[in-house]
Design an enzyme around this catalytic site. Structure first.
Site, PDB file in Angstrom:
ATOM      1  CG  HIS A 130      10.013  -1.245   0.663  1.00 18.66           C
ATOM      2  ND1 HIS A 130       8.721  -1.270   0.177  1.00 18.66           N
ATOM      3  CD2 HIS A 130      10.672  -2.195  -0.033  1.00 18.66           C
ATOM      4  CE1 HIS A 130       8.615  -2.201  -0.749  1.00 18.66           C
ATOM      5  NE2 HIS A 130       9.794  -2.779  -0.896  1.00 18.66           N
ATOM      6  CG  ASP A 155       6.529   1.315   0.664  1.00 20.49           C
ATOM      7  OD1 ASP A 155       7.636   1.829   0.864  1.00 20.49           O
ATOM      8  OD2 ASP A 155       6.395   0.149   0.242  1.00 20.49           O
ATOM      9  N   GLY A 215      12.360  -7.427  -5.772  1.00 20.59           N
ATOM     10  CA  GLY A 215      12.966  -6.629  -6.834  1.00 20.59           C
ATOM     11  C   GLY A 215      11.933  -5.954  -7.710  1.00 20.59           C
ATOM     12  CG  ASN A 216       8.484  -7.534  -9.857  1.00 29.65           C
ATOM     13  OD1 ASN A 216       8.671  -8.743  -9.814  1.00 29.65           O
ATOM     14  ND2 ASN A 216       8.361  -6.869 -10.995  1.00 29.65           N
ATOM     15  CB  SER A 217       9.957  -3.193  -4.260  1.00 30.44           C
ATOM     16  OG  SER A 217       9.577  -4.188  -3.370  1.00 30.44           O
ATOM     17  N   GLY A 250      -6.517  14.565  15.304  1.00 36.24           N
ATOM     18  CA  GLY A 250      -6.074  14.439  16.690  1.00 36.24           C
ATOM     19  C   GLY A 250      -6.988  13.607  17.562  1.00 36.24           C
ATOM     20  CB  VAL A 251      -9.855  11.741  17.447  1.00 40.40           C
ATOM     21  CG1 VAL A 251     -10.383  13.121  17.785  1.00 40.40           C
ATOM     22  CG2 VAL A 251     -10.089  11.415  15.971  1.00 40.40           C
ATOM     23  CB  ILE A 302     -10.937   6.407  15.383  1.00 34.62           C
ATOM     24  CG1 ILE A 302      -9.765   6.259  14.404  1.00 34.62           C
ATOM     25  CG2 ILE A 302     -11.384   7.853  15.485  1.00 34.62           C
ATOM     26  CD1 ILE A 302     -10.042   6.811  13.010  1.00 34.62           C
TER      27      ILE A 302
END
Length: 514
Positions: free
Chosen positions: A150, A180, A253-255, A311-312, A314
């Site tokens: 991000h 991310d 900003g710590n991201s 492909g399920v 749940i």
């Protein structure tokens, strides 16, 4: 007479000595005053005690590996005021326009955490280039570094600022939105970078000291400390939520910045904060090192991450659902539907199955199943154990490739169940009024008793009941038989499959009166 003279003489001598002594003392005191020296005082207070260890040595070693990440946004047509707001069609409301300018999506993704829209710069063409800043850290001496997806997702040009103030251009190698994470590459011109390694986060314990280094609010090289306060946090960010919670001041900003253990190893990557006010309240969430390490390796090698796909659809196994199916615990993942053409359906997995193991490893929850399947490479053949009809069965599944974007159920009005026209019947024990579906498959709910267990569990008018305990129901007699069979088997609840807007889910309802 002589004696008196001698006595008087001795007295005068003693008096003279005393006077001389006083005169000398006075001279010394006056001299001390005149020369400005102070009289000798007692020692200042100094307590000898055990000193609390600090983090200075750790910070000194790891700081050169941590960088500020600067992201220049993609240029969009500008408004007449010279700012790239992108909201020309908004109503002429200054407050509304200001709100969208501040939260237009570049920077703080989701409003909880992220890079801060830092400044605007004109690059000679009259169009501003918004600059945002996040954090990152080197993981190799040749310039590969990690940050958050991000931080870079809205950018077109990237650079990093090192701890000693040098700004270097960076190239985006790859991103993984689901976790991310992103990888950048800096060309050091032959120079070697100080880098750090990932820790074994399985050894991280609640209460361990941690140190976060990053670029909060553009203040590069900022260090904060705290402890690990929780593990395995699910904050609703994505299908692979398994965050480490830390109690340390982490801000915008710590991201993408690292959180270190006391050995200088990265235990997690800062990616989110809990922030009712928009600022730090001391609760942050980190992507675990074990997750990041594998994703980063794939990004460096392929530029993307390919994951296995079952492909399920749940849902969790609640205690009521476990009771209705005869399971001993509420572990596993209940299959609400198997997607057409998906690997699961091809292998024979059906709605109502509870996946309890993959390759012999227990599945505790839907989140864990998603992480387990995602860790396999596409094409991998795995053994999937399901609970079906009161016993375990194992099916072999050749995993597919997880699609780039999740398939969404259609909400088109043309696909919704048509309004029923047949006569409605009452299922008093369940608190439901139903009628036959137009196409003859299932029962459409027309009314729900607000005081019933069905209402408490979210059943709504318009839902279509398709099965109970894996048996198809097309009439109220089918429902009554399923309820009777469950009671004879000693079960306190039945598992009802309902369809809503082309999506399936299961609801456990008590056998007794709802």
């Amino acid at each position: 007479m002589n004696t008196l003279r001698n006595s008087s003489s001795n007295t005068r001598k003693r008096l003279m000595a005393t006077v001389a002594s006083v005169t000398i003392a006075g001279t010394i005191a006056f001299g001390a005053y005149a020369t400005g020296t102070m009289p000798v005082l007692a020692d200042a207070v100094h307590v000898q005690s055990a000193q609390v260890p600090g983090f200075a040595d750790l910070v000194e070693r790891v700081s050169p590996a941590v960088v500020s990440v600067k992201v220049k946004a993609k240029v969009q047509p500008t408004a007449d005021n010279g700012f790239n707001d992108g909201f020309d069609n908004l109503p002429d409301n200054p407050q509304l326009r200001r709100f969208f300018k501040e939260f237009r999506g570049f920077g703080d993704q989701g409003g909880q955490f992220g890079m801060r829209p830092f400044s605007h710069r004109d690059h000679g063409n009259g169009q501003p280039r918004p600059i945002a800043q996040g954090s990152g850290f080197f993981i190799s001496e040749d310039g590969y570094l990690v940050t958050n997806n991000h931080v870079v997702s809205e950018g077109s040009d990237f650079s990093v600022v090192t701890n000693d103030g040098k700004e270097l251009d960076a190239k985006l190698i790859g991103t993984d939105p689901r976790t991310d994470l992103a990888v950048l590459k800096v060309d050091g011109g032959g120079n070697k970078f100080t880098y750090v390694d990932f820790a074994d986060d399985s050894k991280v314990r609640i209460g361990d000291w941690v140190v976060a280094v990053g670029n909060p609010f553009g203040l590069g090289g900022t260090v904060t400390a705290g402890i690990v306060s929780a593990r395995g946090r699910d904050i609703g960010a994505g299908p692979y939520d398994d965050f480490i919670q830390i109690d340390a001041p982490v801000n915008r900003g710590n991201s993408g910045g690292p959180t270190f253990n006391l050995n200088g190893q990265v235990v997690g990557i800062n990616t989110a904060i809990f922030s009712p006010s928009g600022g730090s309240v001391g609760i942050a969430f980190d992507i675990p090192a074990s997750t990041a390490k594998q994703v980063v390796q794939d990004l460096m090698k392929n530029g993307s991450v390919q994951r296995g796909w079952l492909g399920v659809e749940i849902q969790p196994v609640t205690s009521d659902i476990a009771e209705s199916l005869g399971l001993k615990s509420d572990k596993g993942a209940l299959v609400s539907s198997a997607q057409d053409g998906g690997p699961g359906k091809k292998a024979g997995i059906v709605a109502g199955d509870v996946i309890t193991q993959v390759d012999g490893k227990d599945v505790a929850s839907p989140k864990e199943l998603a992480r387990m399947i995602g860790a396999f490479a596409p094409g991998k053949s795995v053994d999937v154990t399901v609970w079906r009809n009161g016993k375990n069965e194992t099916v072999k599944v050749d995993l597919g490739t997880l699609p780039a974007s999740d398939k969404q159920a259609s909400n088109d009005d043309n696909n919704k169940q048509s309004a029923p026209t047949a006569k409605a019947d009452t299922l008093a024990d369940l608190g439901l009024t139903v009628t036959k579906a137009e196409k003859g498959k299932g029962l459409v709910v027309t009314d729900v008793d607000p005081d019933s267990a069905a209402a408490d569990r979210g059943v709504q008018p318009g839902d279509v009941i398709t099965s109970i305990n894996s048996n198809e129901v097309n009439t109220t007699d089918d429902v009554s038989k399923a309820m009777t069979d469950a009671a004879k088997a000693g079960r306190k609840a039945v598992l009802m499959q309902i369809t809503r807007d082309d999506s399936n889910r299961f609801v456990a309802l008590p056998v007794g009166k709802g």
